[in-house]
Each structure stands twice: as C-alpha cells, then as structure tokens.
Design a protein around this motif. Sequence first.
Motif, PDB file in Angstrom:
ATOM      1  N   VAL A  15       0.667  -1.187   0.021  1.00 57.44           N
ATOM      2  CA  VAL A  15      -0.033   0.047  -0.064  1.00 57.44           C
ATOM      3  C   VAL A  15       0.927   1.349   0.041  1.00 57.44           C
ATOM      4  O   VAL A  15       1.740   1.489   0.816  1.00 57.44           O
ATOM      5  CB  VAL A  15      -1.036   0.099   1.183  1.00 57.44           C
ATOM      6  CG1 VAL A  15      -1.863   1.326   1.277  1.00 57.44           C
ATOM      7  CG2 VAL A  15      -1.898  -1.145   1.417  1.00 57.44           C
ATOM      8  N   ASN A  16       0.498   2.137  -0.729  1.00 57.04           N
ATOM      9  CA  ASN A  16       1.274   3.508  -0.711  1.00 57.04           C
ATOM     10  C   ASN A  16       0.277   4.240  -0.043  1.00 57.04           C
ATOM     11  O   ASN A  16      -0.746   4.806  -0.167  1.00 57.04           O
ATOM     12  CB  ASN A  16       1.213   4.029  -2.379  1.00 57.04           C
ATOM     13  CG  ASN A  16       1.864   5.505  -2.225  1.00 57.04           C
ATOM     14  OD1 ASN A  16       1.940   6.268  -1.398  1.00 57.04           O
ATOM     15  ND2 ASN A  16       2.392   5.520  -3.384  1.00 57.04           N
ATOM     16  N   PRO A  17       0.708   4.811   1.119  1.00 58.47           N
ATOM     17  CA  PRO A  17      -0.144   5.417   2.186  1.00 58.47           C
ATOM     18  C   PRO A  17      -0.211   6.954   2.126  1.00 58.47           C
ATOM     19  O   PRO A  17      -0.984   7.660   2.707  1.00 58.47           O
ATOM     20  CB  PRO A  17       0.506   5.098   3.493  1.00 58.47           C
ATOM     21  CG  PRO A  17       1.946   5.207   3.098  1.00 58.47           C
ATOM     22  CD  PRO A  17       2.152   4.426   1.734  1.00 58.47           C
ATOM     23  N   ALA A  20      -4.941   9.468   0.841  1.00 60.76           N
ATOM     24  CA  ALA A  20      -5.951   9.262   1.816  1.00 60.76           C
ATOM     25  C   ALA A  20      -6.583   8.219   1.115  1.00 60.76           C
ATOM     26  O   ALA A  20      -7.332   7.162   1.854  1.00 60.76           O
ATOM     27  CB  ALA A  20      -6.914  10.314   2.205  1.00 60.76           C
ATOM     28  N   ALA A  21      -6.974   8.194  -0.305  1.00 58.72           N
ATOM     29  CA  ALA A  21      -7.801   7.084  -0.675  1.00 58.72           C
ATOM     30  C   ALA A  21      -7.170   5.661  -0.576  1.00 58.72           C
ATOM     31  O   ALA A  21      -7.961   4.825  -0.532  1.00 58.72           O
ATOM     32  CB  ALA A  21      -7.765   7.381  -2.323  1.00 58.72           C
ATOM     33  N   GLY A  22      -5.812   5.647  -0.666  1.00 58.62           N
ATOM     34  CA  GLY A  22      -5.184   4.297  -0.311  1.00 58.62           C
ATOM     35  C   GLY A  22      -5.480   3.551   0.865  1.00 58.62           C
ATOM     36  O   GLY A  22      -5.662   2.549   0.901  1.00 58.62           O
ATOM     37  N   ARG A  25      -9.003   2.455   0.707  1.00 62.03           N
ATOM     38  CA  ARG A  25      -9.233   1.239  -0.009  1.00 62.03           C
ATOM     39  C   ARG A  25      -8.689   0.143   0.736  1.00 62.03           C
ATOM     40  O   ARG A  25      -9.332  -0.966   0.565  1.00 62.03           O
ATOM     41  CB  ARG A  25      -8.680   1.311  -1.349  1.00 62.03           C
ATOM     42  CG  ARG A  25      -9.070   2.382  -2.331  1.00 62.03           C
ATOM     43  CD  ARG A  25     -10.258   2.243  -2.978  1.00 62.03           C
ATOM     44  NE  ARG A  25     -11.216   2.969  -2.123  1.00 62.03           N
ATOM     45  CZ  ARG A  25     -11.869   4.131  -2.003  1.00 62.03           C
ATOM     46  NH1 ARG A  25     -11.145   4.964  -2.770  1.00 62.03           N
ATOM     47  NH2 ARG A  25     -12.600   4.306  -1.402  1.00 62.03           N
ATOM     48  N   LEU A  26      -7.617   0.439   1.535  1.00 58.71           N
ATOM     49  CA  LEU A  26      -7.218  -0.635   2.341  1.00 58.71           C
ATOM     50  C   LEU A  26      -8.020  -1.261   3.420  1.00 58.71           C
ATOM     51  O   LEU A  26      -8.474  -2.096   3.840  1.00 58.71           O
ATOM     52  CB  LEU A  26      -5.797  -0.375   3.199  1.00 58.71           C
ATOM     53  CG  LEU A  26      -5.046  -1.277   4.039  1.00 58.71           C
ATOM     54  CD1 LEU A  26      -4.722  -2.470   3.544  1.00 58.71           C
ATOM     55  CD2 LEU A  26      -3.940  -0.757   4.812  1.00 58.71           C
ATOM     56  N   ALA A  27      -8.737  -0.338   4.071  1.00 58.22           N
ATOM     57  CA  ALA A  27      -9.827  -0.339   5.093  1.00 58.22           C
ATOM     58  C   ALA A  27     -11.009  -1.442   4.592  1.00 58.22           C
ATOM     59  O   ALA A  27     -11.415  -2.081   5.322  1.00 58.22           O
ATOM     60  CB  ALA A  27     -10.227   1.091   5.622  1.00 58.22           C
ATOM     61  N   GLU A  28     -11.626  -0.766   3.083  1.00 60.30           N
ATOM     62  CA  GLU A  28     -12.530  -1.457   2.776  1.00 60.30           C
ATOM     63  C   GLU A  28     -11.914  -3.126   2.445  1.00 60.30           C
ATOM     64  O   GLU A  28     -13.018  -3.922   2.715  1.00 60.30           O
ATOM     65  CB  GLU A  28     -12.875  -0.819   1.495  1.00 60.30           C
ATOM     66  CG  GLU A  28     -13.631   0.539   1.586  1.00 60.30           C
ATOM     67  CD  GLU A  28     -13.481   1.314   0.393  1.00 60.30           C
ATOM     68  OE1 GLU A  28     -13.750   2.692   0.366  1.00 60.30           O
ATOM     69  OE2 GLU A  28     -12.930   0.973  -0.681  1.00 60.30           O
TER      70      GLU A  28
END
Length: 310
Positions: A15-17, A20-22, A25-28
């Motif tokens: 993941v590129n942190p 904020a969208a990244g 998407r990780l949380a989803e």
Amino acid sequence: MNRHADPAAPWAFVVNPVHAAGLRRLAEASSLLDARGIPYSVSRTTRVREGAEQAAAAVRSGAARLVVIGGDGTVRSTVRGLLSADSGAAPGTVPLLIVPTGTANLFARNLGIRPGPVQPARLFSSRCRSADVGTARVRNRWGRESSEVFLAAAGLGEDARTVMALTDRLKHRLGWPAYLLRGARFLRSPGIRARVRIPGGELDGPVWSVLAGNISRAPAGIRVFPHGGPGSGDLELLVCTPPTLAGWSAIAAYGLGLRSGVPADLAYHRTPRAHLVPASPTAVHLDGEPFPEAVEMDLGIAAGALSVVV
C-alpha cells in the motif's frame, strides 16, 4: 492471530499510504477479508522502499494473492519485486490485484480497472488476465546500470523532461492534466538527437520524443499507441520528430480521434525490442518515474509475465 503482522499470510497488501484514498481502500478490503476469516499481511511503501522489496518478501512468504494499492509508480515497483529473482516465483503464478489510487493509473485503466471503492465481487474474483511486462536496462553517464520494468510506457526526450518537471503537489492538485500543463512548455523545443535501433531498422537524427508503449490509450481516451495493449505480445514504438505548430495541431487531432491518418511527425513500429542512445546524457522515464542523465536504454517485452485479477 495478528493478521496485519503475519508474514506467512495467504494474502498480502502493498500500500502507498501517501493518498488518503489508499488508506480508505485498504480499510475496505481488510474489512471484507476479516469478514471471511482470510488472513493477510500489510506492507506500506516509503520513498526508499517503493514496493519491490515488500512484494518480493510477500511472495517468498507464500502469499497466494498480492494486492497493490497505489498509482502507476507503486504498481510498477511492486511488479518488479513480484517478478524478481528474489521473490522465487515463476512469472504468472501469483495473481496480482490492482486497486488504483494514483494520478493517471494508465496500466489499470487499460485493463478496464477503474478507481473507486473496493467491491467484493472483484476482490474475490477468480478471473485473471495475462498481461505483458516491459523490460528496461538503463545506463547513466556514470556507468551505473538499472534493470527495471514498465507497464504502460517508457520514454526518452521531451516526454521525459515533462515528467522531470512535475511535482507531487501539482499532480495531487490537478491529477493527470498536470502532464499536459507541464508538457506545453516543451512544445517549441527542437528536441534532441538520438539513435533508435530496432530489428530491421535504425534512425539517427533529431527526435522530440521516443515512446515505447504497452497500452492503447491515455486518460480521457487520448490515442497514444493505437495498436498497443497489455496483452499484445510486443511493444509499440512511437518516434515523434520535432513538429511545427501546425504539426502539433495534427497530432492533437489524431490523439483525440478527430483524424484517422497518422500525422507526418509520428512514426509507429511494432517491435519486440529497441535500443535507444541519446547523443548526450538526458532524462528517460518508466511509467512516469524519471531516470536522469541516461546515455543508453534497452527495451524489451516479457509476454504474459503477469496474471492480473480482473
């Protein structure tokens, strides 16, 4: 079990942190995996470790699926690690799932993958598409060589100077139109002198830009490589000689699909490899990542090297 720290988990995220969208998407995605009891590991990229090391380590640990969340640069680095000797994986054996969150997302878009929330149907899809990977060997003026990969395009000349002129702030503010804004300043440039060698032919003269592509279209449907594609099995090479203002008008009309004939200042070639040598050290780029002071670039194709979840 701490799924986020388990190095032997069957799924792995890179993941590129930065965006904020990244993180959204990780949380989803992690919520969907948690609901099914699927263990996973998460590795975040940094400016120094951009994804290759994390991907290779995940594959060595037995990851059954590699999920990359980021833009073209993060995806490119992750694929380099996935296909490296360090990973120990044979090409195409570990499925790659791309969740695009970058500026242009060229490779993902050309596979029909669009930015947006993670959907269960795609996350758990068993449908995979075979995709080619461009290979590049870049040597700079100090003799250092880099063995790299690219997924969308490799460029030399004013195209690469445009990439060098971009800032992260401008890309974040404007998105992909930032490339057009920065590129406009180089339209009147006389270009550079370069030697371009492909099987059966050679050019030695002025070029505005030389592009090798693995895609067919840029954002907004702009036509760049009309016969290219992630599964074409070869590269499409575009040589653009320095156009006049009238020439740029013809090129713009062609790119937007307003004319069918290829403008005189553009020459296309289908080729499995290309050897590029500028007359003096200059910048080149791979999927938007600049490599300054290059004196030689060898390009090739690894056909079907990736298995991409679609």
